[in-house]
Structures are given as structure tokens and as C-alpha cells.
Write a protein that holds these residues in place. Structure first.
Motif, mmCIF file in Angstrom:
data_model
loop_
_atom_site.group_PDB
_atom_site.id
_atom_site.type_symbol
_atom_site.label_atom_id
_atom_site.label_comp_id
_atom_site.label_asym_id
_atom_site.label_seq_id
_atom_site.Cartn_x
_atom_site.Cartn_y
_atom_site.Cartn_z
ATOM 1 N N TRP A 55 0.812 -1.219 0.000
ATOM 2 C CA TRP A 55 0.000 0.000 0.000
ATOM 3 C C TRP A 55 0.848 1.273 0.000
ATOM 4 C CZ3 TRP A 55 -5.425 0.193 -0.058
ATOM 5 C CH2 TRP A 55 -6.049 -1.069 -0.081
ATOM 6 N N TRP B 160 -0.309 1.613 -6.665
ATOM 7 C CA TRP B 160 -1.402 2.585 -6.775
ATOM 8 C C TRP B 160 -1.694 2.932 -8.229
ATOM 9 C CZ3 TRP B 160 -5.033 3.721 -3.587
ATOM 10 C CH2 TRP B 160 -4.839 3.512 -2.216
ATOM 11 N N THR C 64 -3.730 0.126 -9.507
ATOM 12 C CA THR C 64 -5.052 0.197 -8.884
ATOM 13 C C THR C 64 -5.920 1.263 -9.534
ATOM 14 O OG1 THR C 64 -4.234 -0.632 -6.770
ATOM 15 C CG2 THR C 64 -6.247 0.703 -6.719
ATOM 16 N N MET D 76 -6.018 -5.339 -3.698
ATOM 17 C CA MET D 76 -5.920 -3.879 -3.636
ATOM 18 C C MET D 76 -6.514 -3.234 -4.882
ATOM 19 S SD MET D 76 -2.450 -1.602 -3.351
ATOM 20 C CE MET D 76 -2.475 0.204 -3.491
#
Length: 419
Positions: free
Chosen positions: A227, A233, A236, A359
Motif C-alpha cells: 500500500w 497505486w 489500482t 488492492m
């Protein structure tokens, strides 16, 4: 045959020396790989009908139950939101029960949710949609890890097969729901409720995998630092933004086309045809995306095709509608396949792939749920569909920006710890 299922290197780039010295976990390839592959395809076929079957019938459902455009937008948004909200449960359940057993139980829950949507009026619609979305969210997180684990040397190709099955299920439901409703009694309830049947059949096909006890063979391990990784990210956000466009199409494209003068059945078939065209591009995209140095060019091309198709369906003359629907389908099939491939390609082993899948789909689908809701709100505020083109363009450009980062040829520098 055994070489096809031998595990890939399980050390991620940048892992510390302790991780490098850790002895590899015992691994047993699946004893009946083709049975597993067929079962995976059947499960994947059921991960979109609960979403795409509603759109062609949304007008009938809204009129019968008394839903406003905003409430209908919430109804199309709810299962997508559940894909994200319930995705983190997948890893927890898999650690306790084993991924294969969880998939079996959740398939049964998916069938129950689809059936519930046809009963108890608006309450049943929303509760059933919640249960269906939660079920799809949990299964969708687990399958990429299973593919990475049991088919490590061909994970990209099999991701394309898996994505193709997703698209086929979505296309069948979008095109057949209205004819099924007409053939089975004329009620929208039959058109929606029919899709519990293939979900339960998939559960029967998956039963041998649940009995096999694969969880003991390859337990889940926590992944540290995911994370905090910018690359995670970027993957994601790309997943979420491209999914937002996909669920806008599932939820609203038939309504947009009906507003342009098509019948409900014709709009359903155009949507179904567009989704059906996704099959070849979904299968080919992962292979093509891995031919170059990285996936950045693929990200730009597939999003450009998708936006061109969306704008064409919304604004171009109806005489060319089927052509634009084909462009849209080619773009969206490849777009989603590239997104799933990025999860596999950016992960160094099956544990990281499972964690990144959780995620990317947990946060990504929560973000994606805002797209259909925003379309409903824009429609209510403006009284038409013309303004949603600005929304399409903004989402597409943001997805390209995130995809350019996610498409770089890198592997996540995170460590899978002990369970």
C-alpha cells in the motif's frame, strides 16, 4: 505437460536477503489441469451477467418498481461498489478456508443474490444486487492468484482466456435478457432470474477443486509494503478508471441508445454485440501487450479505441452505430485484459499477485462505482445524455495517465512474509 505448470521464480525484485534465502514452499501442480481450466472458464462466465443483464431491462424494472433515474443509477452502481467494498474479504476468507472453497461458497451466494433480485420489490432488487456484487468481488480477487499459482508460465495467455470468458458472459446476458423475459412469460423477473442457473452450474463444476484442498498446498502469506508502493497505486487507479467506463456501458448504454430512438431489444442487442466483440481483443491483448518493452503503448491504444467507440455511440449518426459499437467492444475488451495483465505482470509471485489483485479490485471497483452513479446524476441534472461525453473524456484521460505509470516494465519491490 508437467513443464507447463512448473512454478515461476517466486522472488520479487528488491527482496531482502532473508527472503532470497528462504527455502521455496512445497508446490504440487494441479493433478487435473484441464479440469481446473474448464472450471475457471465456467466461473468467469458468471462474473458479469448479474451486472449486464439489468441494463436492457432497466426501463421495465424502473417503471414496475417506481425508480427515479437517480435511484436506477444507484441500482446499477451498487453491485459495482460492492465489488470494491467486499474485495478485501477475499484474502481473509482464503486464509481461513482456502481459495477454492471460498469460490464454491460464493458461487452459491451469487445464485441466491440473482434470485433475490426478482422478489420483494425494490428491497429485493437492492439487497440481491448487494449480495451479487459482493460475491463477484470476492471471486474476482481470488481467480488471478489461482491463475498465477497453477499456470505460472502461461499466466498472461490464461488471463486473456479468463477475460474472454468474462466478456462472453456479459455479452450473453446483455443480449439475451430481454428475449428471455419475453419467452418465459413477459416479466423482467424471468430475464433477471434466469442467470442464477449458470451460476449454480458453475458451482457444480468447481466442486472438485473445493474438495482438493489446494489451500494446504499453497497457503496465503501477507505482503508487506504494497500500500506504500506507487506502482501498486498506479495499477489500482488504472483498474478503477477503466472499469468505471466499462460499468457505465453495462449500466447505461442501452438507456442512451433507447433515448436515441432504438427499441429496448435493439439496444440490448447492440450492447451485447459490442461486448461480444470484446472476446477476440480480450484474448489477444495480453499477448500483444507483452510483445514490446512494456505496456504503455497498449494502454494508450486501447483507451483511445474505447473513447472513440463511446463518443460514436453517443453522438454519431445511428446509421453507423454498429461500427462504433464494434470499435467500443474492441477497445473495452483489450482495456480490461490489459488491466488484469498488469496485476499479473507487476507481481513477482502468486502471493503478491493475490495481494495486488485485492488492492486493485478493492479500491479500483469502489472508484469505478462512481461512474454509473455520476452518469445518473448528470442525466437528472441536464435532462439528457449529451453532457456525459465530458465525463467519458475526463475518466479516459485520467486512466491513460495512470496506465502510463502502471505500464512500465517493473516488478513490485515488496516482500511476501510468513503466514
Amino acid at each position: 505437460m508437467r513443464d507447463f505448470f512448473m512454478p515461476a521464480n517466486t522472488c520479487t525484485q528488491g527482496a531482502d536477503s532473508r527472503a532470497a534465502r528462504r527455502p521455496p514452499e512445497p508446490y504440487a501442480p494441479p493433478t487435473r489441469p484441464w479440469v481446473l481450466l474448464v472450471a475457471l472458464v465456467l466461473v468467469a462466465l458468471n462474473l458479469r451477467p448479474a451486472l449486464s443483464s439489468l441494463a436492457p431491462l432497466l426501463g421495465q424494472v424502473s417503471a414496475d418498481v417506481g425508480l427515479s433515474a437517480s435511484a436506477a443509477g444507484l441500482l446499477t452502481t451498487l453491485p459495482v461498489l460492492c465489488l470494491g467494498v467486499f474485495a478485501p474479504l477475499a484474502a481473509l476468507l482464503a486464509r481461513r478456508l482456502g481459495a477454492e472453497r471460498v469460490v464454491l461458497m460464493v458461487l452459491v451466494a451469487l445464485g441466491a443474490g440473482i434470485a433475490l433480485r426478482t422478489q420483494f420489490g425494490a428491497a429485493g432488487l437492492f439487497i440481491g444486487s448487494l449480495l451479487s456484487g459482493a460475491s463477484i468481488g470476492i471471486i474476482g480477487v481470488l481467480l488471478p492468484g489461482i491463475v498465477k499459482r497453477d499456470f505460472p508460465r502461461h499466466a498472461g495467455t490464461l488471463t486473456g482466456v479468463y477475460t474472454m470468458a468474462l466478456c462472453l458472459g456479459a455479452a450473453l446476458a446483455a443480449g439475451a435478457s430481454v428475449p428471455l423475459a419475453d419467452a418465459l412469460g413477459g416479466s423482467w423477473r424471468f430475464g433477471l432470474g434466469f442467470w442464477m442457473v449458470p451460476a449454480l452450474l458453475a458451482a457444480l463444476a468447481w466442486w472438485p477443486q473445493a474438495k482438493g484442498g489446494a489451500a494446504a498446498r499453497h497457503p496465503h502469506r501477507p505482503v508487506r509494503g504494497l500500500w506504500r508502493a506507487p506502482l501498486a497505486w498506479q495499477v489500482t487507479l488504472y483498474m478503477g478508471l477503466q472499469s468505471s467506463l466499462a460499468y457505465i456501458v453495462f449500466g447505461w448504454l442501452p438507456s442512451m441508445l433507447i433515448a436515441r430512438g432504438l427499441s429496448a431489444e435493439s439496444a440490448g442487442w447492440v450492447t451485447s454485440g459490442s461486448i461480444l466483440v470484446q472476446l477476440p481483443s480480450a484474448l489477444a491483448a495480453p499477448w500483444l501487450a507483452t510483445r514490446g518493452r512494456d505496456q504503455r503503448l497498449a494502454v494508450v491504444w486501447v483507451m483511445s479505441l474505447t473513447l472513440a467507440g463511446l463518443f460514436g455511440c453517443l453522438y454519431a449518426p445511428l446509421s453507423g452505430l454498429w461500427g462504433w459499437a464494434v470499435v467500443l467492444g474492441l477497445g473495452q475488451g483489450a482495456m480490461f485484459a490489459v488491466a488484469l495483465s498488469l496485476i499479473v505482470l507487476r507481481a513477482g509471485d502468486a502471493h503478491v499477485a493475490a495481494a495486488l489483485s485485492s488492492m486493485a479490485q478493492g479500491v479500483g471497483y469502489t472508484l469505478a462505482a462512481m461512474g454509473p452513479l455520476a452518469v445518473g446524476l448528470v442525466h437528472d441534472l441536464t435532462g439528457g445524455w449529451q453532457a456525459v461525453g465530458w465525463l467519458f473524456g475526463g475518466i479516459g484521460l485520467a486512466a491513460i495517465a495512470c496506465g502510463l505509470g502502471a505500464g512500465r516494465a517493473q516488478v513490485l519491490q515488496v516482500e511476501a512474509g510468513h503466514g
